[in-house]
Design an enzyme around this catalytic site. Sequence first.
Site, PDB file in Angstrom:
ATOM      1  N   ILE A  11      11.398  63.432   4.992  1.00 49.98           N
ATOM      2  CA  ILE A  11      11.367  62.478   3.883  1.00 49.98           C
ATOM      3  C   ILE A  11      10.565  61.241   4.268  1.00 49.98           C
ATOM      4  O   ILE A  11       9.706  60.775   3.512  1.00 49.98           O
ATOM      5  CB  ILE A  11      12.802  62.086   3.466  1.00 49.98           C
ATOM      6  CG1 ILE A  11      13.507  63.294   2.830  1.00 49.98           C
ATOM      7  CG2 ILE A  11      12.791  60.902   2.501  1.00 49.98           C
ATOM      8  CD1 ILE A  11      14.997  63.086   2.607  1.00 49.98           C
ATOM      9  N   PHE A  14       6.673  61.780   4.277  1.00 51.80           N
ATOM     10  CA  PHE A  14       5.961  61.839   3.008  1.00 51.80           C
ATOM     11  C   PHE A  14       6.177  60.611   2.131  1.00 51.80           C
ATOM     12  O   PHE A  14       5.305  60.268   1.322  1.00 51.80           O
ATOM     13  CB  PHE A  14       6.343  63.112   2.246  1.00 51.80           C
ATOM     14  CG  PHE A  14       5.692  64.343   2.800  1.00 51.80           C
ATOM     15  CD1 PHE A  14       4.358  64.610   2.544  1.00 51.80           C
ATOM     16  CD2 PHE A  14       6.406  65.213   3.610  1.00 51.80           C
ATOM     17  CE1 PHE A  14       3.739  65.738   3.069  1.00 51.80           C
ATOM     18  CE2 PHE A  14       5.798  66.339   4.137  1.00 51.80           C
ATOM     19  CZ  PHE A  14       4.462  66.614   3.876  1.00 51.80           C
ATOM     20  N   GLU A  15       7.311  59.955   2.269  1.00 50.20           N
ATOM     21  CA  GLU A  15       7.547  58.754   1.468  1.00 50.20           C
ATOM     22  C   GLU A  15       6.802  57.558   2.035  1.00 50.20           C
ATOM     23  O   GLU A  15       6.301  56.711   1.300  1.00 50.20           O
ATOM     24  CB  GLU A  15       9.040  58.441   1.395  1.00 50.20           C
ATOM     25  CG  GLU A  15       9.871  59.452   0.626  1.00 50.20           C
ATOM     26  CD  GLU A  15       9.586  59.449  -0.859  1.00 50.20           C
ATOM     27  OE1 GLU A  15       8.988  58.472  -1.359  1.00 50.20           O
ATOM     28  OE2 GLU A  15       9.946  60.446  -1.524  1.00 50.20           O
ATOM     29  N   GLY A  16       6.734  57.503   3.367  1.00 49.91           N
ATOM     30  CA  GLY A  16       6.190  56.310   3.992  1.00 49.91           C
ATOM     31  C   GLY A  16       7.148  55.156   3.768  1.00 49.91           C
ATOM     32  O   GLY A  16       8.128  55.269   3.020  1.00 49.91           O
ATOM     33  N   ARG A 127       3.507  68.178   0.460  1.00 46.68           N
ATOM     34  CA  ARG A 127       4.954  67.993   0.609  1.00 46.68           C
ATOM     35  C   ARG A 127       5.708  69.248   0.194  1.00 46.68           C
ATOM     36  O   ARG A 127       6.634  69.687   0.877  1.00 46.68           O
ATOM     37  CB  ARG A 127       5.419  66.786  -0.215  1.00 46.68           C
ATOM     38  CG  ARG A 127       6.925  66.530  -0.086  1.00 46.68           C
ATOM     39  CD  ARG A 127       7.309  65.217  -0.679  1.00 46.68           C
ATOM     40  NE  ARG A 127       8.715  64.906  -0.449  1.00 46.68           N
ATOM     41  CZ  ARG A 127       9.242  63.701  -0.547  1.00 46.68           C
ATOM     42  NH1 ARG A 127       8.476  62.673  -0.878  1.00 46.68           N
ATOM     43  NH2 ARG A 127      10.528  63.506  -0.314  1.00 46.68           N
TER      44      ARG A 127
END
Length: 237
Positions: A11, A14-16, A127
Amino acid sequence: METSKNGINLIKQFEGCRLTAYKCAAGVPTIGYGHTAGVKMGQTITQEQAEKFLKDDLIRYEKNVEKYDDKYRWNQNEFDALVSFAFNTGSIDQLTAAGTRDRKTVAEKMLQYNKAAGKTLDGLTKRRKAERELFLKSEGQNLQAASIEPGHIQLNYKKGSKYKVTVDGLRIRTKQPAQPPSAVPKGEIIGTLKKGTGIKNLATARVGEAIWMYMGQDGKDREQWVCADTGDKAYIE
């Protein structure tokens, strides 16, 4: 179930993490690790607040995935992948068709959720592929035989859940804590269980292809283990 470190890292990857509010690809004000609740443009937070938002958000999406556990009996990799998916899309309700799709279809459909505002995005495509890869990865891969320590490892059987014996005469075996996990199947037989008997899973241990379930100690302080699944047949469901 809770999201493992692998799931959280996926998570985060991909979210940063951004400490100043911004608009995501869908135009929603976002901050931290994809946190959107109550976020206003111009808002700033600390790294500690970002971690707190992530922890709080995970609870919501874990509950969404866990509500289908009675149907699917998620393993840890499946659970982690779907929490990441729900974290990004909002839920797995549509993905699973409210729990009516089989695992194969769920994995296939996962790749279709790669659009934002009707536009296919490379980031979402990557993702979805990563989540699907994790979802399909066998949880038993590269695992050593599990410790007998309750909760040390879980496979397809969920710790704390109740199950039923599917055969008559399922043998209960015991072992001493000092023995290695491989000694479980060779332990002394101390009883049997009838078909339909309900038992609570306190922990699971994998020995070769078999999954053994720990039921706690008996009145003589002996550990009670039963073979739940040989890899070819399940004796507890």
